[in-house]
Motif scaffolding. Structure first.
Motif, PDB file in Angstrom:
ATOM      1  N   ILE A  52       0.843  -1.202   0.000  1.00 57.71           N
ATOM      2  CA  ILE A  52       0.000   0.000   0.000  1.00 57.71           C
ATOM      3  C   ILE A  52       0.878   1.251   0.000  1.00 57.71           C
ATOM      4  N   GLU A  53       1.938   1.254   0.804  1.00 66.20           N
ATOM      5  CA  GLU A  53       2.845   2.402   0.859  1.00 66.20           C
ATOM      6  C   GLU A  53       3.554   2.609  -0.482  1.00 66.20           C
ATOM      7  N   ILE A  54       4.029   1.532  -1.074  1.00 65.83           N
ATOM      8  CA  ILE A  54       4.687   1.623  -2.378  1.00 65.83           C
ATOM      9  C   ILE A  54       3.700   2.136  -3.416  1.00 65.83           C
ATOM     10  N   ASN A  55       2.472   1.655  -3.370  1.00 61.47           N
ATOM     11  CA  ASN A  55       1.458   2.085  -4.334  1.00 61.47           C
ATOM     12  C   ASN A  55       1.216   3.589  -4.268  1.00 61.47           C
ATOM     13  N   ARG A  56       1.211   4.144  -3.081  1.00 61.71           N
ATOM     14  CA  ARG A  56       1.032   5.603  -2.958  1.00 61.71           C
ATOM     15  C   ARG A  56       2.138   6.333  -3.708  1.00 61.71           C
ATOM     16  N   GLY A  57       3.378   5.874  -3.533  1.00 56.80           N
ATOM     17  CA  GLY A  57       4.499   6.504  -4.233  1.00 56.80           C
ATOM     18  C   GLY A  57       4.393   6.357  -5.741  1.00 56.80           C
ATOM     19  N   ILE A  58       3.961   5.194  -6.189  1.00 58.62           N
ATOM     20  CA  ILE A  58       3.817   4.957  -7.628  1.00 58.62           C
ATOM     21  C   ILE A  58       2.729   5.859  -8.207  1.00 58.62           C
ATOM     22  N   MET A  59       1.612   5.984  -7.513  1.00 51.79           N
ATOM     23  CA  MET A  59       0.532   6.856  -7.990  1.00 51.79           C
ATOM     24  C   MET A  59       1.030   8.295  -8.093  1.00 51.79           C
ATOM     25  N   ARG A  60       1.821   8.743  -7.111  1.00 56.21           N
ATOM     26  CA  ARG A  60       2.386  10.097  -7.154  1.00 56.21           C
ATOM     27  C   ARG A  60       3.337  10.256  -8.339  1.00 56.21           C
ATOM     28  N   ALA A  61       4.092   9.210  -8.648  1.00 59.22           N
ATOM     29  CA  ALA A  61       5.020   9.278  -9.784  1.00 59.22           C
ATOM     30  C   ALA A  61       4.255   9.389 -11.101  1.00 59.22           C
ATOM     31  N   PHE A  62       3.184   8.624 -11.257  1.00 55.34           N
ATOM     32  CA  PHE A  62       2.378   8.728 -12.473  1.00 55.34           C
ATOM     33  C   PHE A  62       1.794  10.136 -12.612  1.00 55.34           C
ATOM     34  N   VAL A  63       1.323  10.711 -11.517  1.00 54.52           N
ATOM     35  CA  VAL A  63       0.775  12.063 -11.554  1.00 54.52           C
ATOM     36  C   VAL A  63       1.864  13.053 -11.946  1.00 54.52           C
ATOM     37  N   ALA A  64       3.058  12.908 -11.373  1.00 50.99           N
ATOM     38  CA  ALA A  64       4.165  13.805 -11.695  1.00 50.99           C
ATOM     39  C   ALA A  64       4.549  13.705 -13.174  1.00 50.99           C
ATOM     40  N   VAL A  65       4.578  12.496 -13.716  1.00 51.15           N
ATOM     41  CA  VAL A  65       4.899  12.314 -15.134  1.00 51.15           C
ATOM     42  C   VAL A  65       3.821  12.979 -15.986  1.00 51.15           C
ATOM     43  N   ARG A  66       2.570  12.790 -15.624  1.00 50.27           N
ATOM     44  CA  ARG A  66       1.467  13.402 -16.373  1.00 50.27           C
ATOM     45  C   ARG A  66       1.570  14.928 -16.325  1.00 50.27           C
ATOM     46  N   GLN A  67       1.920  15.482 -15.172  1.00 48.71           N
ATOM     47  CA  GLN A  67       2.066  16.934 -15.041  1.00 48.71           C
ATOM     48  C   GLN A  67       3.230  17.448 -15.874  1.00 48.71           C
ATOM     49  N   MET A  68       4.334  16.699 -15.894  1.00 47.58           N
ATOM     50  CA  MET A  68       5.482  17.105 -16.711  1.00 47.58           C
ATOM     51  C   MET A  68       5.124  17.129 -18.190  1.00 47.58           C
ATOM     52  N   LEU A  69       4.330  16.148 -18.619  1.00 45.83           N
ATOM     53  CA  LEU A  69       3.930  16.081 -20.025  1.00 45.83           C
ATOM     54  C   LEU A  69       2.963  17.197 -20.400  1.00 45.83           C
ATOM     55  N   SER A  70       2.092  17.582 -19.474  1.00 49.48           N
ATOM     56  CA  SER A  70       1.124  18.628 -19.794  1.00 49.48           C
ATOM     57  C   SER A  70       1.691  20.032 -19.620  1.00 49.48           C
ATOM     58  N   ASN A  71       2.712  20.202 -18.781  1.00 46.43           N
ATOM     59  CA  ASN A  71       3.352  21.502 -18.557  1.00 46.43           C
ATOM     60  C   ASN A  71       4.859  21.354 -18.581  1.00 46.43           C
ATOM     61  N   PRO A  72       5.453  21.067 -19.756  1.00 49.68           N
ATOM     62  CA  PRO A  72       6.892  20.775 -19.801  1.00 49.68           C
ATOM     63  C   PRO A  72       7.782  21.938 -19.359  1.00 49.68           C
ATOM     64  N   ILE A  73       7.371  23.163 -19.584  1.00 46.76           N
ATOM     65  CA  ILE A  73       8.201  24.330 -19.218  1.00 46.76           C
ATOM     66  C   ILE A  73       8.164  24.546 -17.705  1.00 46.76           C
ATOM     67  N   GLU A  74       6.983  24.415 -17.110  1.00 50.14           N
ATOM     68  CA  GLU A  74       6.830  24.634 -15.675  1.00 50.14           C
ATOM     69  C   GLU A  74       7.522  23.580 -14.832  1.00 50.14           C
ATOM     70  N   SER A  75       7.680  22.377 -15.356  1.00 52.70           N
ATOM     71  CA  SER A  75       8.250  21.286 -14.559  1.00 52.70           C
ATOM     72  C   SER A  75       9.767  21.300 -14.517  1.00 52.70           C
ATOM     73  N   ARG A  76      10.389  22.242 -15.189  1.00 52.33           N
ATOM     74  CA  ARG A  76      11.871  22.302 -15.168  1.00 52.33           C
ATOM     75  C   ARG A  76      12.392  22.932 -13.943  1.00 52.33           C
TER      76      ARG A  76
END
Length: 129
Positions: A105-129
């Motif tokens: 369950i703890e690992i899953n929380r981290g993985i879900m956060r990583a997917f969200v971070a990747v999605r945010q980087m893809l939608s806002n590539p300039i802001e994520s730098r």
């Protein structure tokens, strides 16, 4: 490398989807890949559809080994014997209901956060730098 970056490095793009592979997930969950796959097969109806999980082809494995992760090792037991499962974000979320231990369950929380971070980087590539 922090935990989020480590998880993000295990997210691959296959068939146009961001996925994580069964052997990487098994390592994070501290279980054998064989056991993870057994749990999934026992609950296969939870993973119905390519939007949750799919099995890679031999061609996809060959392409990935050349481009996204190190070339397969030589020697007995060090190469991929069975075709891996690729889990989408939905599939990884569903794994939390199949692998119901506290560490999972703890690992899953981290993985879900990583997917969200990747999605945010893809939608806002300039802001994520």
């Amino acid at each position: 490398m922090d935990n989020l970056q480590l998880i993000q490095s295990k997210i691959y793009e296959i068939r146009g989807q961001k996925v994580m592979l069964d052997f990487d997930l098994a390592e994070m969950y501290c279980v054998e890949t064989k056991r993870l796959k057994e749990a999934v097969r026992r609950n296969i109806d939870r993973f119905e559809g390519d939007d949750f999980m799919f099995e890679l082809t031999k061609k996809e494995i060959t392409e990935l080994s050349r481009t996204q992760f190190a070339t397969l090792n030589k020697g007995r037991g060090s190469n991929i014997k069975y075709l891996p499962f690729a889990f989408t974000e939905l599939g990884v979320a569903m794994l939390s209901s199949v692998l119901n231990s506290k560490p999972a369950i703890e690992i899953n929380r981290g993985i879900m956060r990583a997917f969200v971070a990747v999605r945010q980087m893809l939608s806002n590539p300039i802001e994520s730098r």
